[in-house]
Design a protein around this motif. Sequence first.
Motif, short mmCIF file in Angstrom:
data_model
loop_
_atom_site.label_atom_id
_atom_site.label_comp_id
_atom_site.label_asym_id
_atom_site.label_seq_id
_atom_site.Cartn_x
_atom_site.Cartn_y
_atom_site.Cartn_z
N LYS A 350 0.85 -1.19 0.00
CA LYS A 350 0.00 0.00 0.00
C LYS A 350 0.88 1.23 0.00
CE LYS A 350 -3.76 2.30 2.50
NZ LYS A 350 -4.66 2.24 3.70
N TRP A 351 0.63 2.12 -0.96
CA TRP A 351 1.41 3.35 -1.11
C TRP A 351 0.51 4.56 -0.87
CZ3 TRP A 351 6.55 2.26 -2.48
CH2 TRP A 351 6.78 1.00 -3.00
N LYS A 352 1.11 5.63 -0.40
CA LYS A 352 0.42 6.89 -0.19
C LYS A 352 1.14 7.99 -0.96
CE LYS A 352 -3.11 6.31 2.66
NZ LYS A 352 -4.48 6.75 2.35
N THR A 353 0.37 8.73 -1.76
CA THR A 353 0.91 9.89 -2.45
C THR A 353 0.54 11.13 -1.65
OG1 THR A 353 -1.08 10.12 -3.80
CG2 THR A 353 0.67 8.74 -4.67
N THR A 354 1.54 11.92 -1.32
CA THR A 354 1.30 13.09 -0.47
C THR A 354 1.37 14.36 -1.30
OG1 THR A 354 3.64 13.03 0.15
CG2 THR A 354 2.11 11.91 1.60
N THR A 355 2.25 15.25 -0.96
CA THR A 355 2.27 16.57 -1.60
C THR A 355 2.74 16.47 -3.04
OG1 THR A 355 4.50 16.93 -0.74
CG2 THR A 355 2.65 17.76 0.57
N LEU A 356 2.22 17.35 -3.86
CA LEU A 356 2.60 17.47 -5.26
C LEU A 356 3.55 18.64 -5.40
CD1 LEU A 356 2.09 16.41 -8.16
CD2 LEU A 356 0.32 18.14 -8.36
N VAL A 357 4.79 18.32 -5.74
CA VAL A 357 5.84 19.34 -5.81
C VAL A 357 6.00 19.78 -7.26
CG1 VAL A 357 8.25 19.86 -5.34
CG2 VAL A 357 7.00 18.29 -3.86
N SER A 358 5.85 21.06 -7.53
CA SER A 358 6.05 21.61 -8.87
C SER A 358 7.52 21.98 -9.02
CB SER A 358 5.18 22.85 -9.08
OG SER A 358 3.81 22.51 -8.99
N LEU A 359 8.16 21.39 -10.01
CA LEU A 359 9.57 21.69 -10.23
C LEU A 359 9.75 23.05 -10.87
CD1 LEU A 359 10.81 18.20 -11.46
CD2 LEU A 359 10.79 19.13 -9.14
N LYS A 360 9.03 23.30 -11.95
CA LYS A 360 9.10 24.57 -12.66
C LYS A 360 7.72 24.91 -13.19
CE LYS A 360 13.92 24.19 -14.10
NZ LYS A 360 14.84 24.18 -15.25
N GLY A 361 7.22 26.05 -12.86
CA GLY A 361 5.91 26.46 -13.37
C GLY A 361 4.82 25.65 -12.74
N GLY A 362 3.68 25.54 -13.41
CA GLY A 362 2.54 24.79 -12.92
C GLY A 362 1.55 24.57 -14.00
N GLY A 363 0.57 23.72 -13.72
CA GLY A 363 -0.47 23.42 -14.69
C GLY A 363 -0.02 22.39 -15.68
N GLY A 364 -0.92 21.93 -16.51
CA GLY A 364 -0.63 20.92 -17.51
C GLY A 364 -1.13 21.37 -18.87
N GLY A 365 -0.73 20.61 -19.88
CA GLY A 365 -1.12 20.93 -21.24
C GLY A 365 -2.50 20.40 -21.54
N ASP A 366 -2.92 20.63 -22.77
CA ASP A 366 -4.24 20.20 -23.19
C ASP A 366 -4.19 18.96 -24.05
OD1 ASP A 366 -4.66 22.60 -25.91
OD2 ASP A 366 -2.98 21.33 -25.31
N GLY A 367 -3.04 18.29 -24.14
CA GLY A 367 -2.95 17.07 -24.93
C GLY A 367 -2.64 17.40 -26.37
N GLY A 368 -1.83 16.54 -26.99
CA GLY A 368 -1.52 16.70 -28.39
C GLY A 368 -0.61 17.88 -28.66
N VAL A 369 0.27 18.24 -27.72
CA VAL A 369 1.15 19.39 -27.91
C VAL A 369 2.29 18.98 -28.83
CG1 VAL A 369 2.57 21.10 -26.75
CG2 VAL A 369 0.54 20.18 -25.62
N GLY A 370 2.68 19.82 -29.75
CA GLY A 370 3.70 19.50 -30.74
C GLY A 370 5.10 19.60 -30.16
N GLN A 382 6.03 17.91 -13.11
CA GLN A 382 5.76 17.85 -11.68
C GLN A 382 6.19 16.49 -11.14
OE1 GLN A 382 1.57 18.62 -11.78
NE2 GLN A 382 1.82 20.81 -11.52
N GLN A 383 6.35 16.41 -9.83
CA GLN A 383 6.80 15.18 -9.20
C GLN A 383 5.95 14.89 -7.98
OE1 GLN A 383 9.20 13.51 -10.69
NE2 GLN A 383 9.26 11.76 -9.29
N LEU A 384 5.56 13.61 -7.82
CA LEU A 384 4.77 13.19 -6.68
C LEU A 384 5.67 12.65 -5.58
CD1 LEU A 384 1.80 11.33 -8.40
CD2 LEU A 384 1.65 13.44 -7.10
N ASN A 385 5.29 12.91 -4.34
CA ASN A 385 5.98 12.34 -3.20
C ASN A 385 5.24 11.08 -2.77
OD1 ASN A 385 7.54 11.85 -0.99
ND2 ASN A 385 6.72 13.53 0.24
N ILE A 386 5.84 9.92 -2.94
CA ILE A 386 5.20 8.63 -2.69
C ILE A 386 5.95 7.92 -1.57
CG2 ILE A 386 4.45 6.45 -3.70
CD1 ILE A 386 4.58 7.79 -6.43
N ARG A 387 5.20 7.41 -0.61
CA ARG A 387 5.81 6.63 0.48
C ARG A 387 5.05 5.32 0.66
NH1 ARG A 387 2.71 6.80 5.11
NH2 ARG A 387 1.08 8.41 5.14
N GLN A 388 5.78 4.33 1.11
CA GLN A 388 5.19 3.00 1.34
C GLN A 388 4.59 2.95 2.75
OE1 GLN A 388 7.58 -0.50 0.33
NE2 GLN A 388 6.87 -1.49 2.19
N GLU A 389 3.30 2.58 2.82
CA GLU A 389 2.63 2.50 4.13
C GLU A 389 2.80 1.14 4.76
OE1 GLU A 389 -1.91 3.04 5.76
OE2 GLU A 389 -1.07 4.57 4.43
#
Length: 574
Positions: A350-370, A382-389
């Motif tokens: 069982k894993w738990k994802t905690t805070t979402l750390v933004s490396l640079k900027g924020g938000g995501g694209g709309d898909g299909g970006v060239g 972005q990077q997720l902080n994941i720990r094993q419970e």
Amino acid sequence: QVNKQTNNTTTTMGKPKIRPPSIVDSLSFPVFGLTWHGTPATPKNDGVSFTAYCGGGGSAKTGVGNKIVCDLIAQQAAPSSFNNGDDNNNDGGGSEELFERRYHTARRTVEISTGEALCFGIHAFRPYDDTLQMIRLVACVGDEILLYGIPIHLNLVDSNEKEGAAILLAKANVGSGYGANVATYTAMFHVQQNQLQHLIAVGCENGHLVVFRIHQSEGSNAASASSSLSLVELTKITECKGHTKAICAIQFHPRGHEVLSSAKDGTARIFSVATGHELGTMKCEVHDPNGPPPAAIAIDPSKSTIKTKDPRMMKRAPQILVRGCAYGDLEGKTIYTIASGKRGAAYLTKWKTTTLVSLKGGGGGDGGVGKNNEQQQQQQQQQLNIRQEYRVQCSPVPISATSLSSDCTIFALGSVEGSILLYNLETKSVLKEFKEVHDLPVTCLASRPIPNALMLPGELEGGVNFDAVSASADNRMGRWTLQRKSRIKPVRAASSSYSRKKGPVEQFVWNMLRIPLLLLLALVMVAIRDVTIVCREEFGMPAVLLDVGAAGHCLYREVLWAEDTRPGIKFVPV
């Protein structure tokens, strides 16, 4: 075609008996993929229970049974039953009879040939904004994915055409030499475009994960259902790279913006749907967390081998297979993985994802970006902080197939020994094990698509709510349940003697008179004995014919009632 067994028992190698209400069906070909989709019937929506399985016997030019078989049970609500006030004008009939009046149940089987290629993965779904009244089926065949539509009601297809029940809506190529393995679907609301997007993720044999978007092609007229059938397209929007070996399982985040995957490289990974970047990695282990850690072994990365004490023997590095992965809550903060080696026990983590750390900027694209916006995508990584419970052993042998129930409470596990385990995530224990019900390792599993408290079409008549469906290359498919028996009582054969259950008044009277009747019977038996001793001559056949009164006088005065003048007899004076 499915040939139902009549006695639900195993037939080879003296295996344990499969007790009803769980059942096993005999198939005509090995099965490698399985899916189960279902919705309960309501007054506004039709109920559907859709099961599909795929496989075949080979890839010869003539085709050796390479096909997909779909079993569909549909319940269509009768509008007249609800508009005419059946609830107020109930004639006293049973609930099953009322159910039959309100809903019309239809069953049918649809076969789809895959030609020379084998289909290894399928996934069934029905969009929220479905206007075609069809079950969608995604099939992974070679390097292609095929999107079929199976009409829920027969009036949508030509009943004279046998192949017309399955309509090919679209197809797409995942990549040359990729090898599509598994697929899944989700619907995600795109805020910027203010519309609902339908996405399909495909896990491949080379470790790549490809995301497609289902949409209408340019210039299509959505008002016509017939025209939209030929104008549905699959557009590739993202390709996620990270796994080094074949992907075993994938699932979208409950909100649709991420996709989770597990592979034979011993890891489970989370990717961004918009950018394809890897957001987090979970490295699974298959040793006892309470025991000593495994000894560190130096591995030559160029040869992937381990030197042993015996110089004559070389051994490959132990391979960890992460057969299953799933989100355990609606927020996507809990993740479960099932991992095992080629030998030994399997472990649930069982894993738990905690805070979402933004490396640079924020938000995501709309898909299909060239490619021109590739630098902008990297800045939005972005990077997720994941720990094993915790990590617990869920099976003493390796697991080959997994599936999590819709309410995230029961993990269905299929082992390499052919056993089925229903594992409870809350108690961390096996609720029920069906030991060695398959002759070969379990190749695919599908858990119940809705909570057990709700019934799928066909379950009211059968009296059984199945919790999982399994299949294997042994040409068998099993349906497993936690119920001990069916809710429907078996009909007993009619007997010659009529018997019915006593009412409460009859039972009370019988309890009150039971002891007095027994005492009276005892007195009668004593009287019969005295008659045979005292009045033997009077009750003889000649004496009775000549003088009946003498026999009656003897019975009354000598046996039942003595005269007051007889010695030893005295009455209380009146």
